[in-house]
Scaffold this motif. Sequence first.
Motif, PDB file in Angstrom:
ATOM      1  N   LEU A 134       2.141 -10.735   2.645  1.00 54.13           N
ATOM      2  CA  LEU A 134       1.107  -9.640   2.394  1.00 54.13           C
ATOM      3  C   LEU A 134      -0.435  -9.754   2.613  1.00 54.13           C
ATOM      4  N   GLN A 135      -0.562 -11.259   2.054  1.00 52.37           N
ATOM      5  CA  GLN A 135      -1.953 -11.823   2.293  1.00 52.37           C
ATOM      6  C   GLN A 135      -2.446 -11.774   3.782  1.00 52.37           C
ATOM      7  N   PHE A 136      -1.461 -12.114   4.545  1.00 53.03           N
ATOM      8  CA  PHE A 136      -1.618 -12.214   5.987  1.00 53.03           C
ATOM      9  C   PHE A 136      -1.771 -10.672   6.642  1.00 53.03           C
TER      10      PHE A 136
ATOM     11  N   ILE B  96       3.789  -4.873  -9.791  1.00 50.67           N
ATOM     12  CA  ILE B  96       3.034  -4.645  -8.809  1.00 50.67           C
ATOM     13  C   ILE B  96       3.406  -3.816  -7.358  1.00 50.67           C
ATOM     14  N   LEU B  97       4.696  -4.283  -7.080  1.00 54.56           N
ATOM     15  CA  LEU B  97       5.529  -3.993  -5.735  1.00 54.56           C
ATOM     16  C   LEU B  97       6.717  -3.040  -5.968  1.00 54.56           C
ATOM     17  N   HIS B  98       7.146  -2.267  -4.949  1.00 49.03           N
ATOM     18  CA  HIS B  98       8.344  -1.641  -5.192  1.00 49.03           C
ATOM     19  C   HIS B  98       9.481  -2.453  -4.904  1.00 49.03           C
ATOM     20  N   VAL B  99      10.258  -2.817  -5.654  1.00 51.91           N
ATOM     21  CA  VAL B  99      11.396  -3.804  -5.401  1.00 51.91           C
ATOM     22  C   VAL B  99      12.835  -2.868  -5.445  1.00 51.91           C
ATOM     23  N   ALA B 100      13.132  -2.855  -4.245  1.00 49.47           N
ATOM     24  CA  ALA B 100      14.290  -1.977  -3.966  1.00 49.47           C
ATOM     25  C   ALA B 100      15.643  -2.762  -4.731  1.00 49.47           C
ATOM     26  N   LYS B 101      16.411  -1.899  -5.293  1.00 49.29           N
ATOM     27  CA  LYS B 101      17.637  -2.401  -5.857  1.00 49.29           C
ATOM     28  C   LYS B 101      19.121  -2.133  -5.039  1.00 49.29           C
ATOM     29  N   ASP B 102      18.839  -1.199  -3.986  1.00 49.52           N
ATOM     30  CA  ASP B 102      20.141  -0.923  -3.373  1.00 49.52           C
ATOM     31  C   ASP B 102      19.545  -0.513  -1.847  1.00 49.52           C
ATOM     32  N   LEU B 103      20.526  -0.117  -0.858  1.00 49.95           N
ATOM     33  CA  LEU B 103      20.124   0.450   0.351  1.00 49.95           C
ATOM     34  C   LEU B 103      19.302   1.808   0.453  1.00 49.95           C
ATOM     35  N   ASN B 104      19.561   2.628  -0.437  1.00 46.49           N
ATOM     36  CA  ASN B 104      18.735   3.952  -0.556  1.00 46.49           C
ATOM     37  C   ASN B 104      17.300   3.617  -0.893  1.00 46.49           C
ATOM     38  N   GLN B 105      16.959   2.641  -1.817  1.00 43.63           N
ATOM     39  CA  GLN B 105      15.682   2.411  -2.104  1.00 43.63           C
ATOM     40  C   GLN B 105      14.766   1.581  -0.991  1.00 43.63           C
TER      41      GLN B 105
ATOM     42  N   ASN C  41      11.636   2.999   0.608  1.00 46.53           N
ATOM     43  CA  ASN C  41      10.529   2.269   0.761  1.00 46.53           C
ATOM     44  C   ASN C  41      10.011   1.917   2.133  1.00 46.53           C
ATOM     45  N   PHE C  42      10.791   1.715   2.983  1.00 40.19           N
ATOM     46  CA  PHE C  42      10.496   1.490   4.260  1.00 40.19           C
ATOM     47  C   PHE C  42       9.900   2.925   5.205  1.00 40.19           C
ATOM     48  N   GLU C  43      10.516   3.934   4.977  1.00 40.09           N
ATOM     49  CA  GLU C  43      10.382   5.169   5.425  1.00 40.09           C
ATOM     50  C   GLU C  43       8.986   5.789   5.180  1.00 40.09           C
ATOM     51  N   LYS C  44       8.898   5.508   3.819  1.00 38.31           N
ATOM     52  CA  LYS C  44       7.392   5.988   3.189  1.00 38.31           C
ATOM     53  C   LYS C  44       6.361   5.108   3.015  1.00 38.31           C
ATOM     54  N   LYS C  45       6.829   3.702   3.754  1.00 37.72           N
ATOM     55  CA  LYS C  45       5.859   2.657   3.640  1.00 37.72           C
ATOM     56  C   LYS C  45       5.468   2.248   2.197  1.00 37.72           C
ATOM     57  N   LYS C  46       6.350   2.398   1.093  1.00 46.69           N
ATOM     58  CA  LYS C  46       6.068   1.916  -0.025  1.00 46.69           C
ATOM     59  C   LYS C  46       5.991   0.549  -0.323  1.00 46.69           C
ATOM     60  N   ILE C  47       4.988  -0.173  -0.677  1.00 44.40           N
ATOM     61  CA  ILE C  47       5.167  -1.592  -0.752  1.00 44.40           C
ATOM     62  C   ILE C  47       4.465  -1.832  -2.112  1.00 44.40           C
ATOM     63  N   PHE C  48       3.273  -1.408  -2.206  1.00 48.36           N
ATOM     64  CA  PHE C  48       2.596  -1.609  -3.722  1.00 48.36           C
ATOM     65  C   PHE C  48       2.719  -0.367  -4.512  1.00 48.36           C
ATOM     66  N   LYS C  49       2.839  -0.502  -5.757  1.00 50.73           N
ATOM     67  CA  LYS C  49       2.909   0.567  -6.738  1.00 50.73           C
ATOM     68  C   LYS C  49       1.495   1.237  -6.687  1.00 50.73           C
ATOM     69  N   ASP C  50       1.512   2.265  -7.470  1.00 53.63           N
ATOM     70  CA  ASP C  50      -0.103   3.097  -7.388  1.00 53.63           C
ATOM     71  C   ASP C  50      -1.087   2.168  -8.203  1.00 53.63           C
ATOM     72  N   ASP C  51      -2.184   1.936  -7.654  1.00 56.56           N
ATOM     73  CA  ASP C  51      -3.324   1.429  -8.332  1.00 56.56           C
ATOM     74  C   ASP C  51      -3.322  -0.260  -8.061  1.00 56.56           C
ATOM     75  N   TYR C  52      -2.386  -0.609  -7.298  1.00 55.13           N
ATOM     76  CA  TYR C  52      -2.305  -2.312  -6.855  1.00 55.13           C
ATOM     77  C   TYR C  52      -2.498  -2.300  -5.547  1.00 55.13           C
ATOM     78  N   SER C  53      -2.809  -3.693  -5.066  1.00 57.90           N
ATOM     79  CA  SER C  53      -3.057  -3.968  -3.708  1.00 57.90           C
ATOM     80  C   SER C  53      -3.091  -5.522  -3.652  1.00 57.90           C
ATOM     81  N   VAL C  54      -3.161  -6.107  -2.460  1.00 61.14           N
ATOM     82  CA  VAL C  54      -3.002  -7.562  -2.157  1.00 61.14           C
ATOM     83  C   VAL C  54      -3.891  -8.302  -3.117  1.00 61.14           C
ATOM     84  N   SER C  55      -5.080  -7.891  -3.701  1.00 62.59           N
ATOM     85  CA  SER C  55      -5.882  -8.730  -4.456  1.00 62.59           C
ATOM     86  C   SER C  55      -5.324  -8.723  -5.864  1.00 62.59           C
ATOM     87  N   ASP C  56      -4.277  -7.906  -5.983  1.00 67.70           N
ATOM     88  CA  ASP C  56      -3.604  -8.472  -7.301  1.00 67.70           C
ATOM     89  C   ASP C  56      -2.443  -9.226  -7.431  1.00 67.70           C
TER      90      ASP C  56
END
Length: 170
Positions: free
Chosen positions: A94-96, A122-131, A135-150
Amino acid sequence: MKKFNTIILPPDTHQFTIKDRLYDENYLFNQIVDFFFKIKKPNENILIKYREKGHKNKFPNNLVETAEKGRLLDYCDKNCNIIGPVNSATIECLQFGFNYFCYRYDPGLHKNLSHVYTLDNILHVAKDLNQIKENFEKKKIFKDDYSVSDLTHNDGKNLDKIVEEILSKI
């Protein structure tokens, strides 16, 4: 060195309880590989990057290319998506500037006090294939108000300074 559009990292297994079975981790991992293999475009290529040969023996898959040696970032093309467990590679990638989609097979281990899941805040962590798919289709990596700097602390102190402060109070 060949570059890849998608790199999948197997779980970092830790057998702590009877609920934490290698079979279940392996099943989720292979579901992930199957999903990305099925949606890949003709010009895309996928790599499973293992830590070493023993890791490959725990999580075998013959659908895509594999590598056991080398630095993960050396395999990434400029728009690479990495799918893997939450670990130090998460922060590094993520830092790169790479997209890193996290997953964790966790059948209740979040209640185990020996585990610290700070990055889950800070991050969306999938617990199963549906998540993972969502996350991949919606490009969900960081939760709201978080970024690489966190991901890291910029105001940390060296150990010698911490010890110095403690000793000066005695």
